[in-house]
Structures are given as structure tokens and as C-alpha cells.
Design a protein around this motif. Structure first.
Motif, PDB file in Angstrom:
ATOM      1  N   ASN A 237       0.823  -1.207   0.000  1.00  0.00           N
ATOM      2  CA  ASN A 237       0.000   0.000   0.000  1.00  0.00           C
ATOM      3  C   ASN A 237       0.859   1.260   0.000  1.00  0.00           C
ATOM      4  O   ASN A 237       0.564   2.236  -0.695  1.00  0.00           O
ATOM      5  N   LEU A 238       1.917   1.257   0.792  1.00  0.00           N
ATOM      6  CA  LEU A 238       2.816   2.404   0.827  1.00  0.00           C
ATOM      7  C   LEU A 238       3.518   2.601  -0.517  1.00  0.00           C
ATOM      8  O   LEU A 238       3.686   3.728  -0.994  1.00  0.00           O
ATOM      9  N   ILE A 239       3.931   1.500  -1.126  1.00  0.00           N
ATOM     10  CA  ILE A 239       4.661   1.586  -2.392  1.00  0.00           C
ATOM     11  C   ILE A 239       3.755   2.029  -3.526  1.00  0.00           C
ATOM     12  O   ILE A 239       4.100   2.922  -4.308  1.00  0.00           O
ATOM     13  N   THR A 240       2.579   1.432  -3.626  1.00  0.00           N
ATOM     14  CA  THR A 240       1.665   1.830  -4.705  1.00  0.00           C
ATOM     15  C   THR A 240       1.174   3.255  -4.505  1.00  0.00           C
ATOM     16  O   THR A 240       0.949   3.989  -5.470  1.00  0.00           O
ATOM     17  N   GLY A 241       1.015   3.662  -3.235  1.00  0.00           N
ATOM     18  CA  GLY A 241       0.614   5.039  -2.967  1.00  0.00           C
ATOM     19  C   GLY A 241       1.656   6.022  -3.450  1.00  0.00           C
ATOM     20  O   GLY A 241       1.342   7.005  -4.136  1.00  0.00           O
ATOM     21  N   MET A 242       2.927   5.791  -3.115  1.00  0.00           N
ATOM     22  CA  MET A 242       3.987   6.691  -3.556  1.00  0.00           C
ATOM     23  C   MET A 242       4.189   6.615  -5.057  1.00  0.00           C
ATOM     24  O   MET A 242       4.492   7.629  -5.711  1.00  0.00           O
ATOM     25  N   ASN A 243       4.033   5.430  -5.639  1.00  0.00           N
ATOM     26  CA  ASN A 243       4.136   5.319  -7.090  1.00  0.00           C
ATOM     27  C   ASN A 243       3.112   6.207  -7.781  1.00  0.00           C
ATOM     28  O   ASN A 243       3.387   6.809  -8.818  1.00  0.00           O
ATOM     29  N   SER A 244       1.909   6.283  -7.203  1.00  0.00           N
ATOM     30  CA  SER A 244       0.877   7.151  -7.760  1.00  0.00           C
ATOM     31  C   SER A 244       1.286   8.614  -7.669  1.00  0.00           C
ATOM     32  O   SER A 244       1.077   9.398  -8.599  1.00  0.00           O
ATOM     33  N   VAL A 245       1.870   8.983  -6.528  1.00  0.00           N
ATOM     34  CA  VAL A 245       2.356  10.354  -6.352  1.00  0.00           C
ATOM     35  C   VAL A 245       3.427  10.671  -7.387  1.00  0.00           C
ATOM     36  O   VAL A 245       3.397  11.725  -8.042  1.00  0.00           O
ATOM     37  N   ILE A 246       4.381   9.763  -7.564  1.00  0.00           N
ATOM     38  CA  ILE A 246       5.484   9.972  -8.507  1.00  0.00           C
ATOM     39  C   ILE A 246       4.966  10.070  -9.934  1.00  0.00           C
ATOM     40  O   ILE A 246       5.424  10.912 -10.726  1.00  0.00           O
ATOM     41  N   ASP A 247       4.012   9.221 -10.289  1.00  0.00           N
ATOM     42  CA  ASP A 247       3.457   9.248 -11.643  1.00  0.00           C
ATOM     43  C   ASP A 247       2.775  10.577 -11.951  1.00  0.00           C
ATOM     44  O   ASP A 247       2.812  11.071 -13.084  1.00  0.00           O
ATOM     45  N   GLN A 248       2.135  11.168 -10.942  1.00  0.00           N
ATOM     46  CA  GLN A 248       1.368  12.395 -11.155  1.00  0.00           C
ATOM     47  C   GLN A 248       2.214  13.657 -10.986  1.00  0.00           C
ATOM     48  O   GLN A 248       1.808  14.744 -11.410  1.00  0.00           O
ATOM     49  N   ALA A 249       3.391  13.519 -10.363  1.00  0.00           N
ATOM     50  CA  ALA A 249       4.224  14.681 -10.078  1.00  0.00           C
ATOM     51  C   ALA A 249       4.963  15.172 -11.326  1.00  0.00           C
ATOM     52  O   ALA A 249       5.466  14.380 -12.116  1.00  0.00           O
ATOM     53  N   LYS A 250       5.043  16.518 -11.466  1.00  0.00           N
ATOM     54  CA  LYS A 250       5.836  17.111 -12.539  1.00  0.00           C
ATOM     55  C   LYS A 250       7.249  17.432 -12.057  1.00  0.00           C
ATOM     56  O   LYS A 250       8.208  17.377 -12.821  1.00  0.00           O
ATOM     57  N   PHE A 251       7.324  17.796 -10.769  1.00  0.00           N
ATOM     58  CA  PHE A 251       8.603  18.189 -10.202  1.00  0.00           C
ATOM     59  C   PHE A 251       8.905  17.382  -8.945  1.00  0.00           C
ATOM     60  O   PHE A 251       8.000  16.841  -8.306  1.00  0.00           O
ATOM     61  N   LEU A 252      10.180  17.343  -8.573  1.00  0.00           N
ATOM     62  CA  LEU A 252      10.589  16.627  -7.370  1.00  0.00           C
ATOM     63  C   LEU A 252       9.917  17.212  -6.134  1.00  0.00           C
ATOM     64  O   LEU A 252       9.600  16.489  -5.187  1.00  0.00           O
ATOM     65  N   ASP A 253       9.676  18.508  -6.129  1.00  0.00           N
ATOM     66  CA  ASP A 253       9.021  19.147  -4.989  1.00  0.00           C
ATOM     67  C   ASP A 253       7.637  18.558  -4.731  1.00  0.00           C
ATOM     68  O   ASP A 253       7.183  18.520  -3.578  1.00  0.00           O
ATOM     69  N   ASP A 254       6.963  18.112  -5.795  1.00  0.00           N
ATOM     70  CA  ASP A 254       5.638  17.504  -5.623  1.00  0.00           C
ATOM     71  C   ASP A 254       5.747  16.184  -4.863  1.00  0.00           C
ATOM     72  O   ASP A 254       4.851  15.810  -4.105  1.00  0.00           O
ATOM     73  N   VAL A 255       6.854  15.477  -5.060  1.00  0.00           N
ATOM     74  CA  VAL A 255       7.087  14.213  -4.361  1.00  0.00           C
ATOM     75  C   VAL A 255       7.488  14.487  -2.914  1.00  0.00           C
ATOM     76  O   VAL A 255       7.081  13.762  -1.996  1.00  0.00           O
ATOM     77  N   LYS A 256       8.257  15.549  -2.696  1.00  0.00           N
ATOM     78  CA  LYS A 256       8.745  15.881  -1.352  1.00  0.00           C
ATOM     79  C   LYS A 256       7.610  16.191  -0.381  1.00  0.00           C
ATOM     80  O   LYS A 256       7.790  16.095   0.831  1.00  0.00           O
ATOM     81  N   GLU A 257       6.463  16.531  -0.894  1.00  0.00           N
ATOM     82  CA  GLU A 257       5.302  16.762  -0.020  1.00  0.00           C
ATOM     83  C   GLU A 257       4.947  15.498   0.759  1.00  0.00           C
ATOM     84  O   GLU A 257       4.457  15.559   1.883  1.00  0.00           O
ATOM     85  N   TYR A 258       5.220  14.338   0.169  1.00  0.00           N
ATOM     86  CA  TYR A 258       4.934  13.050   0.795  1.00  0.00           C
ATOM     87  C   TYR A 258       6.207  12.362   1.292  1.00  0.00           C
ATOM     88  O   TYR A 258       6.175  11.597   2.248  1.00  0.00           O
ATOM     89  N   TRP A 259       7.313  12.614   0.620  1.00  0.00           N
ATOM     90  CA  TRP A 259       8.593  11.968   0.947  1.00  0.00           C
ATOM     91  C   TRP A 259       9.597  13.083   1.206  1.00  0.00           C
ATOM     92  O   TRP A 259      10.387  13.454   0.338  1.00  0.00           O
ATOM     93  N   VAL A 260       9.577  13.611   2.418  1.00  0.00           N
ATOM     94  CA  VAL A 260      10.270  14.867   2.724  1.00  0.00           C
ATOM     95  C   VAL A 260      11.785  14.756   2.606  1.00  0.00           C
ATOM     96  O   VAL A 260      12.464  15.732   2.281  1.00  0.00           O
ATOM     97  N   ASP A 261      12.342  13.584   2.890  1.00  0.00           N
ATOM     98  CA  ASP A 261      13.804  13.446   2.850  1.00  0.00           C
ATOM     99  C   ASP A 261      14.274  12.718   1.596  1.00  0.00           C
ATOM    100  O   ASP A 261      15.333  12.091   1.590  1.00  0.00           O
TER     101      ASP A 261
END
Length: 317
Positions: A237-261
Motif C-alpha cells: 500500500n505504501l509503495i503503490t501510494g507513492m508510485n501514484s504520487v510519482i506518476d502524477q508529479a511534474k517536479f521533485l518538490d511535488d514528491v517531497k510533499e509526501y517523501w520529505v527526505d
């Protein structure tokens, strides 16, 4: 000046690989503790069952001295009158329960669960077979490549834990381990000499106290396997959730909202993992990732299932 890191296919793939590595190997979760507890309980109950039920009852019905005499005079081959075995059938004479077979061989699901953390440490995805079973995926060359590589380390992880008898007892889909490196002595105490024939032909009577201990052994085995499945579900669930975030993100900052480090975990210029610290994923973050999955699934129509190839991982997104 805009210093935002724009994501492309290569960077997204690298992020997904590292997130899978982070979740499986750097993120302590309750499901990890639950599996470790189930494994410890399994070995404790297994030992007690063998010592208090199997050994005394087999000795009662098939005395070692008698078996040795028979083996001394048997001709061998198809005419052998004795055999060694690891499974036994019992009938509870204090109840109406049907006779039941109790097997001390270890199948692939149990083996992967027992040695989950050791196999992960060697770069394998110990839950890959759980994933294919749970998602009803058809086995493919990627699956066979990964599972064959993992099985190549089965003997090593057993030796590391001083439990080589587990490897001797390993049985894949009913086919017993025929590894040339396994000898009779490698089974340790987990083998008995009995009269030749099928398990049910050697059914032994037992009392309620024995029966309850045998049932406890079966529950302990089931708990290990179920705990492994629950571990996979939580991390999946954690992996598929982040994969969805990564797929939808245009920039790394969009991913950092969920994966801060994220930037301390991976160098996107090389795609290499650079972090070794333990990562704590908060419950709030887990909820956000689950919501992301739910929203994406709700917006799906006929999107096909894809496989994210990663370093030792094969995650469905």
C-alpha cells in the motif's frame, strides 16, 4: 531562477526503486515486529510439538530398535520395508475428529516468511511470491528470474541462522529438496524411521493433549504465513501510494510533499541510493498515500496493470 527538478521517465523509475527499498529495508513497521514474533513462536511450538508428541508417539508405534533390525536385513530399493519421513498422520481417540496429517517439511511460502529479513538483506524481494498470489498475476520470466535467484540463497540464510535443517526440509510444491548438498544428517532430529508406505497407512492414535499440541503447531505455521501476507499488504500500500504520487508529479518538490527526505535517500543525477538511515513513515503519511491510491483507483476506467521493475522488487502500480 527556477531550480525545480523536473521529473522524466528515468527519474520517476529511480524514485520508485528507491522508495521500494526504503519501505522494505529502512522503514520499521508493526507488521515487521508481528512477523518476527510469529517466527519466534513457530520455532518454539514446533520444537515442543516434536519433542512432546512426534518423538514419543513414533517411538511407541515404530520403536527405533525394531526399525534398526528391519533396516539391517532389508534388501533395499523398491523392496525396502522402512523409510524416513517428516510427515505423520494422527487420529484423536478422545474425539470424533478425523485423522489429520501433520507435515514438518517447509514449503516456499513458509520458507520465505521464516527468512524474510535475511532474504531482504541479500537484495531479494522475499514477498514476491505473496505478491503474485495475492494479485492473481501470471508467472512470467521476471518472476522466475527473481524467485530462482532468491532460492539460490536459501541454503545460505539457513546456515547463517544455524538452522540448516530448514533447508534440508524445504519442499517446493510437493517436490522434496533433492539438493546434493543435503545429507541425512542435515535433517537433525527432524526425521524418523518408520515402516514403508503412505502416511495414512501409518496413522497413529493419540490423546486429546497430543491433539491440542498438534493443532497448536498448525496454527503457528499459519500465523507465520499470514503475518507475511499482512506485511506485504502494508508495504504494498505504501509503495503503490507513492508510485501514484510519482506518476502524477511534474517536479521533485511535488514528491517531497509526501517523501520529505527524498533528496537524502537518492541522487537523481545517478539514480543511486545514498541513504542508509532508518526512515520513519508517520501514520498521517500512510493515510495520505492510501487516499492517493483510492483517488487514483476511483479515476481509473480500463487502465491495465503494469509492472514496475525495480532493484530486487516487482511492484504492481
Amino acid at each position: 531562477m527556477d531550480n525545480k527538478v523536473r521529473l522524466n521517465a528515468q527519474k520517476r523509475q529511480a524514485l520508485k526503486k528507491e522508495w521500494a527499498n526504503t519501505v522494505y529495508n529502512k522503514t520499521p513497521m508493526q507488521v515487521d515486529d508481528d512477523l518476527q514474533d510469529a517466527v519466534s513462536n513457530y520455532y518454539e511450538v514446533k520444537n515442543k510439538t516434536w519433542d512432546s508428541v512426534i518423538s514419543p508417539l513414533v517411538e511407541q508405534f515404530y520403536p527405533t530398535a525394531d526399525m534398526q533390525v528391519i533396516r539391517k536385513y532389508e534388501t533395499g530399493g523398491y523392496r525396502s520395508m522402512t523409510t524416513t519421513d517428516h510427515c505423520f498422520v494422527f487420529k484423536n481417540i478422545d474425539s470424533d475428529d478425523r485423522e489429520q496429517r501433520y507435515d514438518f517439511k517447509i514449503d516456499r511460502d513458509l520458507y520465505n516468511a521464516l527468512y524474510h529479513f535475511d532474504l531482504q538483506a541479500k537484495g531479494h524481494q522475499a514477498t514476491i511470491e505473496v505478491e503474485y498470489d495475492e494479485t492473481k498475476r501470471q508467472e512470467n520470466p521476471h518472476y522466475h528470474e527473481k524467485t530462482n535467484a532468491m532460492r539460490g540463497d536459501y541454503s545460505t540464510v539457513a546456515k547463517i541462522n544455524d538452522r540448516y535443517e530448514d533447508y534440508a526440509l524445504y519442499s517446493n510444491r510437493g517436490y522434496h529438496n533433492r539438493d546434493n548438498d543435503v545429507s541425512d544428517s542435515d535433517y537433525g532430529k527432524w526425521v524418523k524411521t518408520v515402516i514403508s508406505g503412505g502416511c495414512h497407512e501409518r496413522a497413529m492414535a493419540c490423546h486429546q493433549e497430543h491433539w491440542e499440541q498438534l493443532r497448536a503447531y498448525e496454527r503457528a505455521k499459519s500465523m507465520v504465513i499470514q503475518s507475511h501476507i499482512e506485511l506485504w499488504k502494508a508495504k504494498y500500500n505504501l509503495i503503490t501510494g507513492m508510485n501514484s504520487v510519482i506518476d502524477q508529479a511534474k517536479f521533485l518538490d511535488d514528491v517531497k510533499e509526501y517523501w520529505v527526505d527524498v533528496e537524502s535517500c537518492i541522487d537523481l543525477s545517478t539514480g543511486q541510493s545514498i541513504g542508509s538511515e532508518v526512515v520513519i513513515v508517520s501514520d498521517d503519511m500512510k493515510d495520505l498515500l492510501k487516499q492517493t491510491v483510492n483517488i487514483r483507483q476511483a479515476n481509473k476506467t480500463t487502465e491495465s496493470v503494469g509492472v514496475v521493475q525495480s532493484q530486487g522488487f516487482a511492484m504492481v502500480n
